[in-house]
Design an enzyme around this catalytic site. Sequence first.
Site, PDB file in Angstrom:
ATOM      1  N   ARG A 176       4.147   3.880   5.910  1.00 40.14           N
ATOM      2  CA  ARG A 176       5.158   5.388   5.403  1.00 40.14           C
ATOM      3  C   ARG A 176       6.138   6.086   5.857  1.00 40.14           C
ATOM      4  O   ARG A 176       7.034   7.202   5.060  1.00 40.14           O
ATOM      5  CB  ARG A 176       3.781   6.229   5.147  1.00 40.14           C
ATOM      6  CG  ARG A 176       2.618   6.308   4.611  1.00 40.14           C
ATOM      7  CD  ARG A 176       1.650   6.985   4.884  1.00 40.14           C
ATOM      8  NE  ARG A 176       1.033   7.152   6.159  1.00 40.14           N
ATOM      9  CZ  ARG A 176       0.557   8.032   7.028  1.00 40.14           C
ATOM     10  NH1 ARG A 176       0.315   8.736   5.916  1.00 40.14           N
ATOM     11  NH2 ARG A 176      -0.043   8.182   7.990  1.00 40.14           N
TER      12      ARG A 176
ATOM     13  N   HIS B 249      -2.266   3.872  -1.584  1.00 36.97           N
ATOM     14  CA  HIS B 249      -2.981   2.499  -1.087  1.00 36.97           C
ATOM     15  C   HIS B 249      -3.378   1.911  -2.419  1.00 36.97           C
ATOM     16  O   HIS B 249      -3.118   0.367  -2.934  1.00 36.97           O
ATOM     17  CB  HIS B 249      -4.780   2.317  -0.482  1.00 36.97           C
ATOM     18  CG  HIS B 249      -4.794   2.638   1.050  1.00 36.97           C
ATOM     19  ND1 HIS B 249      -5.413   4.413   0.895  1.00 36.97           N
ATOM     20  CD2 HIS B 249      -3.859   3.036   1.771  1.00 36.97           C
ATOM     21  CE1 HIS B 249      -5.120   4.467   2.163  1.00 36.97           C
ATOM     22  NE2 HIS B 249      -4.741   3.730   2.849  1.00 36.97           N
TER      23      HIS B 249
END
Length: 145
Positions: free
Chosen positions: A101, A27
């Site tokens: 991802r 993040h």
Amino acid sequence: MPHVSDGRLGSTRAVYPGTFDPFTPGHFDIVDRARHMFDHVTVVVAVNNDKRPSQTTAARAAEIERLSPAGWQNVSVATWHGLTVEYCRHHGSSVIVRDVRNATDCQHECDLAATNDALGVTTMLVPTRPELATVSSTAVRALRT
């Protein structure tokens, strides 16, 4: 797209929404990359009724603020209890930043991006760096217990 004179995408405010339980190195990396592309990035700590976070929304936002580098002057943190598109409308943000991802994330995020686009807000998908792709909030929480 606005005129670009300094290598940035232009005068644009972006949001990076998520439950962030917790805020992982991945993040941080997405925010760091986004803050170089946009005039301002707001990390929006959101409520997801499908998840049961370990901390309150306010506590997660405070933790992100505490951990954010002082040099990130064009990054702020906010909480929101509603659609991200509505946050964007209320706060003048024209782009939603989302991380991807893997292939499963990609399909989900592409579907979400299409919905956001239909509602008038662009979504920019940012691939997670390979060395950070296996670090999920779920995995970090599991390590803490």
